[in-house]
Motif scaffolding. Structure first.
Motif, PDB file in Angstrom:
ATOM      1  N   PRO A   1      -0.601   6.359 -18.499  1.00 52.62           N
ATOM      2  CA  PRO A   1      -0.442   7.284 -16.993  1.00 52.62           C
ATOM      3  C   PRO A   1      -1.256   6.999 -16.157  1.00 52.62           C
ATOM      4  O   PRO A   1      -2.592   6.470 -16.051  1.00 52.62           O
ATOM      5  CB  PRO A   1      -1.044   8.248 -16.916  1.00 52.62           C
ATOM      6  N   HIS A   2      -0.784   6.815 -14.405  1.00 59.55           N
ATOM      7  CA  HIS A   2      -2.145   6.491 -13.165  1.00 59.55           C
ATOM      8  C   HIS A   2      -2.034   4.920 -13.077  1.00 59.55           C
ATOM      9  O   HIS A   2      -2.821   4.649 -11.822  1.00 59.55           O
ATOM     10  CB  HIS A   2      -3.502   7.057 -13.574  1.00 59.55           C
ATOM     11  N   THR A   3      -2.254   4.208 -14.182  1.00 61.46           N
ATOM     12  CA  THR A   3      -2.793   2.611 -13.976  1.00 61.46           C
ATOM     13  C   THR A   3      -1.397   2.332 -13.176  1.00 61.46           C
ATOM     14  O   THR A   3      -2.289   1.052 -12.341  1.00 61.46           O
ATOM     15  CB  THR A   3      -2.136   2.201 -15.175  1.00 61.46           C
ATOM     16  N   ASN A   4      -0.623   2.426 -12.688  1.00 59.80           N
ATOM     17  CA  ASN A   4       0.114   1.847 -12.516  1.00 59.80           C
ATOM     18  C   ASN A   4       0.102   2.020 -10.977  1.00 59.80           C
ATOM     19  O   ASN A   4      -0.294   1.170  -9.558  1.00 59.80           O
ATOM     20  CB  ASN A   4       2.065   2.067 -12.173  1.00 59.80           C
ATOM     21  N   GLU A   5      -0.260   4.097 -10.191  1.00 63.18           N
ATOM     22  CA  GLU A   5      -1.366   3.805  -8.527  1.00 63.18           C
ATOM     23  C   GLU A   5      -2.024   2.490  -8.468  1.00 63.18           C
ATOM     24  O   GLU A   5      -2.364   2.793  -7.540  1.00 63.18           O
ATOM     25  CB  GLU A   5      -1.234   5.172  -8.672  1.00 63.18           C
ATOM     26  N   ILE A   6      -3.501   2.659  -9.501  1.00 60.83           N
ATOM     27  CA  ILE A   6      -3.956   1.744  -9.483  1.00 60.83           C
ATOM     28  C   ILE A   6      -3.899   0.288  -9.157  1.00 60.83           C
ATOM     29  O   ILE A   6      -4.166   0.186  -8.370  1.00 60.83           O
ATOM     30  CB  ILE A   6      -4.977   2.574 -10.782  1.00 60.83           C
ATOM     31  N   LEU A   7      -2.914   0.356 -10.048  1.00 60.74           N
ATOM     32  CA  LEU A   7      -2.146  -0.841 -10.119  1.00 60.74           C
ATOM     33  C   LEU A   7      -1.565  -1.558  -8.153  1.00 60.74           C
ATOM     34  O   LEU A   7      -2.120  -2.037  -7.253  1.00 60.74           O
ATOM     35  CB  LEU A   7      -1.370  -1.889 -10.528  1.00 60.74           C
ATOM     36  N   LEU A   8      -0.745  -0.762  -7.201  1.00 61.21           N
ATOM     37  CA  LEU A   8      -0.736  -0.688  -6.077  1.00 61.21           C
ATOM     38  C   LEU A   8      -1.514  -0.264  -4.887  1.00 61.21           C
ATOM     39  O   LEU A   8      -1.806  -1.243  -4.214  1.00 61.21           O
ATOM     40  CB  LEU A   8       0.628   0.728  -5.635  1.00 61.21           C
ATOM     41  N   GLY A   9      -2.668   0.570  -5.800  1.00 58.63           N
ATOM     42  CA  GLY A   9      -3.877   0.749  -4.871  1.00 58.63           C
ATOM     43  C   GLY A   9      -4.569  -1.081  -4.267  1.00 58.63           C
ATOM     44  O   GLY A   9      -5.001  -1.060  -3.471  1.00 58.63           O
TER      45      GLY A   9
ATOM     46  N   ARG B   1      -1.207  -2.398   3.600  1.00 58.42           N
ATOM     47  CA  ARG B   1      -1.280  -1.247   3.639  1.00 58.42           C
ATOM     48  C   ARG B   1      -0.191  -0.612   4.763  1.00 58.42           C
ATOM     49  O   ARG B   1       0.611  -0.401   4.823  1.00 58.42           O
ATOM     50  CB  ARG B   1      -2.190  -0.114   3.241  1.00 58.42           C
ATOM     51  N   GLU B   2      -0.427  -1.095   5.868  1.00 56.91           N
ATOM     52  CA  GLU B   2      -0.206  -0.866   6.667  1.00 56.91           C
ATOM     53  C   GLU B   2       1.601  -1.691   6.719  1.00 56.91           C
ATOM     54  O   GLU B   2       2.075  -1.043   8.392  1.00 56.91           O
ATOM     55  CB  GLU B   2      -0.801  -1.858   7.839  1.00 56.91           C
ATOM     56  N   LYS B   3       2.116  -2.526   6.098  1.00 61.68           N
ATOM     57  CA  LYS B   3       3.327  -3.380   6.256  1.00 61.68           C
ATOM     58  C   LYS B   3       4.133  -2.563   5.200  1.00 61.68           C
ATOM     59  O   LYS B   3       5.357  -2.721   4.804  1.00 61.68           O
ATOM     60  CB  LYS B   3       3.426  -4.276   5.670  1.00 61.68           C
ATOM     61  N   VAL B   4       3.837  -1.207   4.604  1.00 64.19           N
ATOM     62  CA  VAL B   4       4.783  -0.527   3.596  1.00 64.19           C
ATOM     63  C   VAL B   4       4.969   0.773   3.805  1.00 64.19           C
ATOM     64  O   VAL B   4       4.171   1.620   4.236  1.00 64.19           O
ATOM     65  CB  VAL B   4       4.288  -1.162   2.179  1.00 64.19           C
ATOM     66  N   GLU B   5       5.949   1.466   2.749  1.00 60.78           N
ATOM     67  CA  GLU B   5       6.441   2.540   2.695  1.00 60.78           C
ATOM     68  C   GLU B   5       6.184   3.275   1.566  1.00 60.78           C
ATOM     69  O   GLU B   5       6.321   2.701   0.535  1.00 60.78           O
ATOM     70  CB  GLU B   5       7.375   2.445   3.083  1.00 60.78           C
ATOM     71  N   LEU B   6       4.619   3.618   0.990  1.00 60.13           N
ATOM     72  CA  LEU B   6       4.305   4.133  -0.161  1.00 60.13           C
ATOM     73  C   LEU B   6       5.287   5.410  -1.169  1.00 60.13           C
ATOM     74  O   LEU B   6       4.900   6.322  -0.346  1.00 60.13           O
ATOM     75  CB  LEU B   6       2.488   4.035  -0.212  1.00 60.13           C
ATOM     76  N   ALA B   7       5.992   5.073  -1.982  1.00 55.69           N
ATOM     77  CA  ALA B   7       6.247   6.329  -2.112  1.00 55.69           C
ATOM     78  C   ALA B   7       5.519   6.642  -4.009  1.00 55.69           C
ATOM     79  O   ALA B   7       5.763   5.892  -4.766  1.00 55.69           O
ATOM     80  CB  ALA B   7       7.758   6.552  -2.710  1.00 55.69           C
ATOM     81  N   THR B   8       4.723   8.046  -4.036  1.00 58.01           N
ATOM     82  CA  THR B   8       4.549   8.512  -5.561  1.00 58.01           C
ATOM     83  C   THR B   8       5.163  10.129  -5.749  1.00 58.01           C
ATOM     84  O   THR B   8       5.806  10.621  -4.737  1.00 58.01           O
ATOM     85  CB  THR B   8       3.040   8.093  -5.290  1.00 58.01           C
ATOM     86  N   LYS B   9       5.419  10.007  -6.699  1.00 59.03           N
ATOM     87  CA  LYS B   9       5.636  11.559  -7.210  1.00 59.03           C
ATOM     88  C   LYS B   9       4.592  11.779  -8.213  1.00 59.03           C
ATOM     89  O   LYS B   9       3.752  11.542  -8.937  1.00 59.03           O
ATOM     90  CB  LYS B   9       6.516  10.729  -7.803  1.00 59.03           C
ATOM     91  N   PHE B  10       4.781  12.862  -8.607  1.00 53.30           N
ATOM     92  CA  PHE B  10       3.258  14.423  -9.039  1.00 53.30           C
ATOM     93  C   PHE B  10       4.930  15.434 -10.365  1.00 53.30           C
ATOM     94  O   PHE B  10       5.696  15.174  -9.763  1.00 53.30           O
ATOM     95  CB  PHE B  10       3.285  15.226  -8.204  1.00 53.30           C
TER      96      PHE B  10
ATOM     97  N   CYS C   1      -1.672  15.240  -5.825  1.00 53.27           N
ATOM     98  CA  CYS C   1      -1.729  14.775  -4.387  1.00 53.27           C
ATOM     99  C   CYS C   1      -3.205  14.395  -4.278  1.00 53.27           C
ATOM    100  O   CYS C   1      -3.210  12.907  -3.938  1.00 53.27           O
ATOM    101  CB  CYS C   1      -1.512  15.870  -3.526  1.00 53.27           C
ATOM    102  N   GLU C   2      -4.054  14.909  -4.337  1.00 56.90           N
ATOM    103  CA  GLU C   2      -5.744  14.077  -4.462  1.00 56.90           C
ATOM    104  C   GLU C   2      -5.683  13.403  -5.252  1.00 56.90           C
ATOM    105  O   GLU C   2      -6.684  12.148  -5.100  1.00 56.90           O
ATOM    106  CB  GLU C   2      -6.391  15.493  -4.512  1.00 56.90           C
ATOM    107  N   GLY C   3      -4.927  12.945  -6.967  1.00 60.92           N
ATOM    108  CA  GLY C   3      -5.271  12.236  -7.606  1.00 60.92           C
ATOM    109  C   GLY C   3      -4.756  10.986  -6.961  1.00 60.92           C
ATOM    110  O   GLY C   3      -5.458   9.876  -6.925  1.00 60.92           O
ATOM    111  N   SER C   4      -3.712  11.312  -6.356  1.00 60.11           N
ATOM    112  CA  SER C   4      -2.094   9.798  -6.157  1.00 60.11           C
ATOM    113  C   SER C   4      -3.136   8.903  -5.022  1.00 60.11           C
ATOM    114  O   SER C   4      -3.489   8.228  -4.610  1.00 60.11           O
ATOM    115  CB  SER C   4      -1.366  10.406  -6.614  1.00 60.11           C
TER     116      SER C   4
END
Length: 348
Positions: A67-75, A83-92, A114-117
């Motif tokens: 868990p969490h490592t993929n969001e950190i990677l995208l960050g 960031r300004e060029k993309v549409e970020l989609a995540t899930k909970f 949401c706050e964590g993501s």
């Protein structure tokens, strides 16, 4: 001779709330989870940035990937003006506690997730926020009520659901407009066509197709089994059991034969089939290799006639596909989930 440049990826309207995305997205789960060991972070950052440079800007992740490592990677990949060029989609919604999988849709979890993501992605706002699986103990109106607050607060732009039933989609949409529903849709996973797809279209909800290549089957066929690492979750899926795969092999053979006639790969043909489902459908094939990404993007150039669509569908008719898409454990339990009525809710 230099390889042909990939086609320009067109833009599309996803849903009817104003979100615009690339007509093909990038599923990022396999970079960090589910398909064996984590891939080298610098390579995955390079892949994500290559995708964005090629025009694929809808990036799909979840807090449970890792868990969490993929969001950190995208960050990390978002740094340097990406960031300004993309549409970020995540899930909970999916949690792992002491080795036990759970689904939560209660307001406290929605907000905390949401706050964590936001923190892991390093952003102020999530472009598309999905409920990954539906909590069958919490009325969908309660979950959506908290999501609506997060939209009002500017932490979410658009709202989505994943693996929800038609009635759950309707109830959620009545609380706050749903922009997209994410679901498994490919040549060999077509059960969503009976109720879910028509409901989305009636309500003006966009469709995001995950695993459009059948978790790799429509790219590699039965030989895929020989490449699975020990911790690859596909080893436990019914369709990938050797006995079922022997019968499913005929599907891949026919798709491959047609792909050869069309002058493309089997994966490009399978992706083209998804594209031809309608202008409201955005597939999000995942990969960890730039060459596979380039091949997937070229599927946009494959054109299919109605007769060719029908031929493809005859190869993978539902009664010909052997094995369910999930086993009888956690993920199958929360497939097309319903929730209790709002009148039953008692806040704790």
């Amino acid at each position: 001779m230099a390889a042909a440049a990939p086609p320009v990826v067109p833009r599309m309207k996803l849903g009817s709330q104003g979100l615009e995305v690339s007509a093909q997205g990038l599923g990022c789960m396999g970079m960090s989870a589910a398909y064996g060991e984590r891939k080298p972070e610098p390579d995955m950052v390079a892949l994500i940035r290559h995708a964005v440079g090629a025009g694929v800007t809808l990036l799909d992740t979840s807090d449970i990937y890792g868990p969490h490592t993929n969001e950190i990677l995208l960050g990390k990949a978002m740094q340097g003006g990406v960031r300004e060029k993309v549409e970020l989609a995540t899930k909970f919604g999916i949690t792992l506690n002491d080795g036990k999988w759970e689904v939560r849709g209660d307001p406290a979890h929605v907000r905390a997730a949401c706050e964590g993501s936001l923190a892991r992605l390093g952003v102020d706002c999530i472009d598309l926020y999905y409920q990954h699986r539906i909590d069958k103990s919490v009325p969908i109106e309660i979950t959506m009520g908290e999501i609506k607050k997060l939209v009002t607060e500017g932490k979410i732009k658009y709202v989505g659901l994943s693996e929800a039933s038609a009635s759950t989609i309707r109830r959620a949409h009545a609380v706050h407009p749903i922009t997209a529903v994410q679901l498994e849709w490919s040549l060999w996973s077509r059960d969503v066509e009976e109720n879910i797809i028509p409901t989305c279209r009636e309500l003006g909800i966009g469709i995001v197709a995950y695993s459009p290549l059948g978790r790799g089957f429509l790219s590699s066929g039965p030989k895929l089994l020989d490449t699975f690492p020990n911790d690859d979750f596909r080893k436990n899926l019914p369709r990938f059991q050797p006995k079922n795969m022997e019968k499913n092999a005929a599907i891949f053979e026919r798709v491959s034969e047609m792909a050869a006639r069309k002058g493309c790969t089997s994966s490009q043909l399978a992706l083209a089939w998804v594209y031809h489902q309608g202008s409201d459908v955005c597939p999000i094939p995942g990969t960890t290799k730039i060459q596979n990404f380039n091949q997937n993007v070229r599927a946009l150039s494959v054109k299919l006639t109605p007769e060719e669509m029908a031929e493809l569908e005859s190869y993978a008719a539902m009664d010909l596909v052997q094995g369910d898409r999930y086993d009888s454990t956690f993920l199958n339990t929360w497939k097309d989930s319903e929730t209790p009525p709002l009148s039953s809710w008692k806040a704790t």
